[in-house]
Each structure stands twice: as structure tokens, then as C-alpha cells.
Design a protein around this motif. Structure first.
Motif, PDB file in Angstrom:
ATOM      1  N   SER A  12      -0.336  -5.526  -3.617  1.00  0.00           N
ATOM      2  CA  SER A  12      -0.206  -6.500  -2.544  1.00  0.00           C
ATOM      3  C   SER A  12       1.238  -6.883  -2.270  1.00  0.00           C
ATOM      4  N   SER A  13       2.125  -6.641  -3.244  1.00  0.00           N
ATOM      5  CA  SER A  13       3.533  -6.989  -3.071  1.00  0.00           C
ATOM      6  C   SER A  13       4.363  -6.259  -4.108  1.00  0.00           C
ATOM      7  N   ALA A  14       5.624  -5.992  -3.765  1.00  0.00           N
ATOM      8  CA  ALA A  14       6.533  -5.335  -4.706  1.00  0.00           C
ATOM      9  C   ALA A  14       7.920  -5.924  -4.559  1.00  0.00           C
ATOM     10  N   ALA A  15       8.673  -5.928  -5.658  1.00  0.00           N
ATOM     11  CA  ALA A  15      10.035  -6.445  -5.641  1.00  0.00           C
ATOM     12  C   ALA A  15      10.899  -5.599  -6.560  1.00  0.00           C
ATOM     13  N   CYS A  16      12.151  -5.396  -6.144  1.00  0.00           N
ATOM     14  CA  CYS A  16      13.061  -4.523  -6.885  1.00  0.00           C
ATOM     15  C   CYS A  16      14.242  -5.312  -7.418  1.00  0.00           C
ATOM     16  N   GLY A  17      14.580  -5.112  -8.687  1.00  0.00           N
ATOM     17  CA  GLY A  17      15.747  -5.727  -9.284  1.00  0.00           C
ATOM     18  C   GLY A  17      16.731  -4.670  -9.734  1.00  0.00           C
ATOM     19  N   TYR A  18      17.659  -5.032 -10.599  1.00  0.00           N
ATOM     20  CA  TYR A  18      18.670  -4.114 -11.090  1.00  0.00           C
ATOM     21  C   TYR A  18      18.103  -3.378 -12.297  1.00  0.00           C
ATOM     22  N   VAL A 266       9.397   4.023  10.946  1.00  0.00           N
ATOM     23  CA  VAL A 266       8.425   4.020   9.856  1.00  0.00           C
ATOM     24  C   VAL A 266       7.071   4.487  10.401  1.00  0.00           C
ATOM     25  N   PRO A 267       6.373   5.384   9.686  1.00  0.00           N
ATOM     26  CA  PRO A 267       5.080   5.894  10.171  1.00  0.00           C
ATOM     27  C   PRO A 267       3.936   4.911   9.956  1.00  0.00           C
ATOM     28  N   GLY A 268       4.018   3.766  10.597  1.00  0.00           N
ATOM     29  CA  GLY A 268       2.979   2.761  10.449  1.00  0.00           C
ATOM     30  C   GLY A 268       3.527   1.379  10.706  1.00  0.00           C
ATOM     31  N   GLN A 269       2.705   0.377  10.436  1.00  0.00           N
ATOM     32  CA  GLN A 269       3.076  -1.022  10.642  1.00  0.00           C
ATOM     33  C   GLN A 269       3.536  -1.609   9.319  1.00  0.00           C
ATOM     34  N   VAL A 270       4.771  -2.085   9.272  1.00  0.00           N
ATOM     35  CA  VAL A 270       5.322  -2.624   8.030  1.00  0.00           C
ATOM     36  C   VAL A 270       4.675  -3.974   7.723  1.00  0.00           C
ATOM     37  N   VAL A 271       4.127  -4.086   6.525  1.00  0.00           N
ATOM     38  CA  VAL A 271       3.465  -5.307   6.067  1.00  0.00           C
ATOM     39  C   VAL A 271       4.408  -6.146   5.208  1.00  0.00           C
ATOM     40  N   ASP A 272       5.210  -5.478   4.365  1.00  0.00           N
ATOM     41  CA  ASP A 272       6.128  -6.176   3.476  1.00  0.00           C
ATOM     42  C   ASP A 272       7.253  -5.224   3.116  1.00  0.00           C
ATOM     43  N   VAL A 273       8.363  -5.772   2.655  1.00  0.00           N
ATOM     44  CA  VAL A 273       9.508  -4.961   2.257  1.00  0.00           C
ATOM     45  C   VAL A 273      10.209  -5.629   1.089  1.00  0.00           C
ATOM     46  N   ALA A 274      10.758  -4.838   0.180  1.00  0.00           N
ATOM     47  CA  ALA A 274      11.515  -5.342  -0.963  1.00  0.00           C
ATOM     48  C   ALA A 274      12.839  -4.598  -1.034  1.00  0.00           C
ATOM     49  N   CYS A 275      13.912  -5.321  -1.351  1.00  0.00           N
ATOM     50  CA  CYS A 275      15.249  -4.740  -1.414  1.00  0.00           C
ATOM     51  C   CYS A 275      15.775  -4.801  -2.846  1.00  0.00           C
ATOM     52  N   GLY A 276      16.262  -3.675  -3.351  1.00  0.00           N
ATOM     53  CA  GLY A 276      16.869  -3.629  -4.667  1.00  0.00           C
ATOM     54  C   GLY A 276      18.378  -3.580  -4.552  1.00  0.00           C
ATOM     55  N   VAL A 277      19.024  -3.086  -5.591  1.00  0.00           N
ATOM     56  CA  VAL A 277      20.479  -2.962  -5.581  1.00  0.00           C
ATOM     57  C   VAL A 277      20.920  -1.868  -4.614  1.00  0.00           C
ATOM     58  N   ASP A 278      20.314  -0.700  -4.736  1.00  0.00           N
ATOM     59  CA  ASP A 278      20.670   0.414  -3.858  1.00  0.00           C
ATOM     60  C   ASP A 278      19.425   1.199  -3.440  1.00  0.00           C
ATOM     61  N   HIS A 279      18.296   0.508  -3.339  1.00  0.00           N
ATOM     62  CA  HIS A 279      17.087   1.136  -2.832  1.00  0.00           C
ATOM     63  C   HIS A 279      16.203   0.078  -2.183  1.00  0.00           C
ATOM     64  N   MET A 280      15.229   0.553  -1.424  1.00  0.00           N
ATOM     65  CA  MET A 280      14.346  -0.344  -0.692  1.00  0.00           C
ATOM     66  C   MET A 280      12.932   0.224  -0.714  1.00  0.00           C
ATOM     67  N   VAL A 281      11.936  -0.661  -0.749  1.00  0.00           N
ATOM     68  CA  VAL A 281      10.529  -0.252  -0.737  1.00  0.00           C
ATOM     69  C   VAL A 281       9.822  -1.010   0.378  1.00  0.00           C
ATOM     70  N   ALA A 282       9.034  -0.289   1.197  1.00  0.00           N
ATOM     71  CA  ALA A 282       8.278  -0.924   2.266  1.00  0.00           C
ATOM     72  C   ALA A 282       6.790  -0.654   2.076  1.00  0.00           C
ATOM     73  N   LEU A 283       5.989  -1.706   2.257  1.00  0.00           N
ATOM     74  CA  LEU A 283       4.534  -1.579   2.223  1.00  0.00           C
ATOM     75  C   LEU A 283       4.085  -1.422   3.669  1.00  0.00           C
ATOM     76  N   VAL A 284       3.451  -0.282   3.964  1.00  0.00           N
ATOM     77  CA  VAL A 284       3.159   0.079   5.357  1.00  0.00           C
ATOM     78  C   VAL A 284       1.665   0.292   5.554  1.00  0.00           C
ATOM     79  N   LYS A 285       1.137  -0.261   6.645  1.00  0.00           N
ATOM     80  CA  LYS A 285      -0.253  -0.046   7.030  1.00  0.00           C
ATOM     81  C   LYS A 285      -0.297   1.099   8.016  1.00  0.00           C
ATOM     82  N   SER A 286      -1.064   2.134   7.700  1.00  0.00           N
ATOM     83  CA  SER A 286      -1.134   3.319   8.546  1.00  0.00           C
ATOM     84  C   SER A 286      -1.742   2.982   9.905  1.00  0.00           C
ATOM     85  N   LEU A 287      -1.255   3.632  10.936  1.00  0.00           N
ATOM     86  CA  LEU A 287      -1.772   3.441  12.279  1.00  0.00           C
ATOM     87  C   LEU A 287      -2.995   4.294  12.547  1.00  0.00           C
ATOM     88  N   LEU A 288      -3.289   5.235  11.632  1.00  0.00           N
ATOM     89  CA  LEU A 288      -4.436   6.132  11.803  1.00  0.00           C
ATOM     90  C   LEU A 288      -5.732   5.454  11.389  1.00  0.00           C
TER      91      LEU A 288
END
Length: 288
Positions: A12-18, A266-288
Motif C-alpha cells: 500500500s505504500s513504500a519509502a526509500c532511505g539511505y 508512466v504506463p498508468g495512473q500514479v497512486v504514490d511515489v517515494a524518493c530515496g537518495v539516488d532512486h525513486m519508486v512509484a506505485l502505479v495503477k494500470s490503465l488496462l
């Protein structure tokens, strides 16, 4: 998600640290936080031992994760902190969560954010509180000191009711109830190369997030900060990023830094996003 078991849970959620990652999984009865990665400084919220070095632990949901400490909420009006610069009124290390006080005492908190050495909390009535390091003027509205060891209410002129806040390594951002984004601190703040430092909130024009005469109601609904970059999600599920593009972390198809918000494909609708030091993660709902 459990060792030795075939158990699948929706993230349901993600977060990135160092060097570590946190993920929340939810069922109808309980929400658990799963941590993995580095824990030498108790980043995962428990004291590190030889036995627990490689274990995955479950805990409480965090809206975002920091570099050197974590801040967690257990009840709607309580904030707990552990490790370094935790806002406890002193500068000692705490490896176990302890309730913070200061101006937050008795305040009902709806959201928290921490990164680097600075923390922010948003109350249910739309006020902003901050503590920790202020080397880059993140907390200059209440003190010229470079360190504040107890939560202080931050008076923000012209920002309206705050609904969300985000901390970066040297910069911070807030989102108000109208879907407007305000930034301050040091770095690439999102208003062009001429603005690299501010001790007071600067509003990023809503037109940079897609609002126009043809789409007058577009609003930002989520704001996040990484070490030196930002991300924002609109009510239409579009993702905008800006800041230092370390190792291509912005996902814009090039390595250049981005001085204004840029829409990510992004191939879908972004639901949430998390930012790390030098990377990023997005939770995406597919449009299909």
C-alpha cells in the motif's frame, strides 16, 4: 513477504532511505511495515544485534523515511522518534522510539516527514511544526540557530492551510488544501536556476503542474522529497519531478538536472511515489 511461507500481500505504500527500504502491506485487519537493508544506526526502528542483522521486521506505517533517524506515529495525536536529532529536547542518541513534545505536545498530528537531519509534522488544523537541523534555513522562520532540538510551530505566511509536508536533504516543501506547492531551503527548488536558496516559502506556479484554461481544476495531491530532488502527484495521477538528477533518479530519460517540474511518462495512473537518495519508486495503477 514472510520467510519460509508463500504469503502475498498488497503493497500500500513504500519509502526509500539511505541504504534501506520500507514497505507497508495492508489487510482488512492490520497494516504492517516491512523494513530491509542497512540498520547499523537503528534506521529500521529496533536495536541492531548480530542475530537480527538480516531479519525483516514488521512495525508501524511511516509516511516517509529519513537518512539517519525515523519518526513514526502510533495514534492520531502522538509522534515518536528514535536515533539522532529526534526532537526530544536534547542531543542524545535514542535507539528506541520516545514520544516527542515541545510545541507538538497535545497537538493532533495527521502527517509527518523526515529526511537528513530535519523533521516536519502537519497538524489536523493545517499548521506546520519543525525540528532538527536548519543549516539550509529550513526552520529559519522560528530561529537563526542551525539546530532545534524540540518541535516548534512554523508560521508560514501566504501558504494557507497545510495538508502535507516533505523534507529533503537541504530543502523542504508543503502542499496546501488548494493543491498548491511551496518550497524553501537550498538546492534546485523548482522555479528555475536563479532560485537556489530561500528561507521563506516560494510557490511553484500551478501551471507547471498542468493547470491551464483548458484544465483549470488540476491540483497536486501528493508531494515528496528525496535527498536533492522533488516529486509531485496530481489528482489526475500524473507524476512531476525536479531537482538533482543523480544517476538518472528522476526518470526523465536524460541525466541533466531539472530546474522546473517535468512530467514523467508512466504506463498508468500514479497512486504514490517515494524518493530515496539516488532512486525513486512509484506505485502505479494500470490503465488496462
Amino acid at each position: 513477504m514472510r520467510e519460509g511461507e508463500r504469503h502475498v500481500a498488497k503493497i500500500s505504500s513504500a519509502a526509500c532511505g539511505y541504504g534501506f527500504t520500507l514497505m507497508a502491506s495492508s489487510t482488512k485487519d492490520v497494516t504492517k511495515l516491512w523494513g530491509m537493508g542497512l540498520n547499523k544506526d537503528s534506521q529500521l526502528g529496533f536495536q541492531r544485534t548480530q542475530h537480527s542483522r538480516s531479519k525483516i521486521r514488521a512495525g508501524l506505517l511511516l509516511p516517509s523515511s529519513p537518512l539517519r533517524y525515523i519518526v513514526i506515529t502510533e495514534t492520531p495525536d502522538s509522534v515518536f522518534s528514535c536515533f539522532f536529532f529526534p526532537g526530544l529536547g536534547h542531543h542524545n542518541i535514542s535507539s528506541c522510539p520516545v514520544e516527542v513534545g515541545g510545541d507538538l505536545a497535545g497537538v493532533e498530528v495527521q502527517q509527518i516527514s523526515s529526511y537528513g537531519d530535519c523533521s516536519l509534522a502537519v497538524s489536523r488544523d493545517g499548521q506546520l511544526f519543525g525540528w532538527g537541523n536548519s543549516e539550509y534555513r529550513q526552520l529559519a522562520s522560528v530561529s537563526e540557530s542551525t539546530q532545534i532540538n524540540s518541535p516548534r510551530r512554523l508560521p508560514l505566511k501566504g501558504c494557507g492551510k497545510v495538508v502535507q509536508a516533505a523534507c529533503g536533504g537541504t530543502q523542504v516543501a508543503v502542499l496546501n488544501e488548494k493543491g498548491q506547492v511551496f518550497v524553501w531551503g537550498y538546492g534546485i527548488l523548482g522555479k528555475g536556476p536563479k532560485l537556489s536558496e530561500s528561507s521563506s516559502p516560494e510557490m511553484i506556479p500551478s501551471s507547471l503542474f498542468g493547470r491551464s484554461e483548458f484544465s483549470p481544476s488540476v491540483a497536486v495531491v501528493q508531494i515528496r522529497c528525496g535527498l536533492s530532488h522533488f516529486a509531485a502527484v496530481t489528482d489526475g495521477g500524473e507524476l512531476f519531478v525536479w531537482g538533482k538528477n543523480v544517476r538518472g533518479c528522476l526518470g526523465i530519460g536524460k541525466r541533466d538536472d531539472q530546474f522546473f517540474p517535468w512530467r514523467v511518462t508512466v504506463p498508468g495512473q500514479v497512486v504514490d511515489v517515494a524518493c530515496g537518495v539516488d532512486h525513486m519508486v512509484a506505485l502505479v495503477k494500470s490503465l488496462l
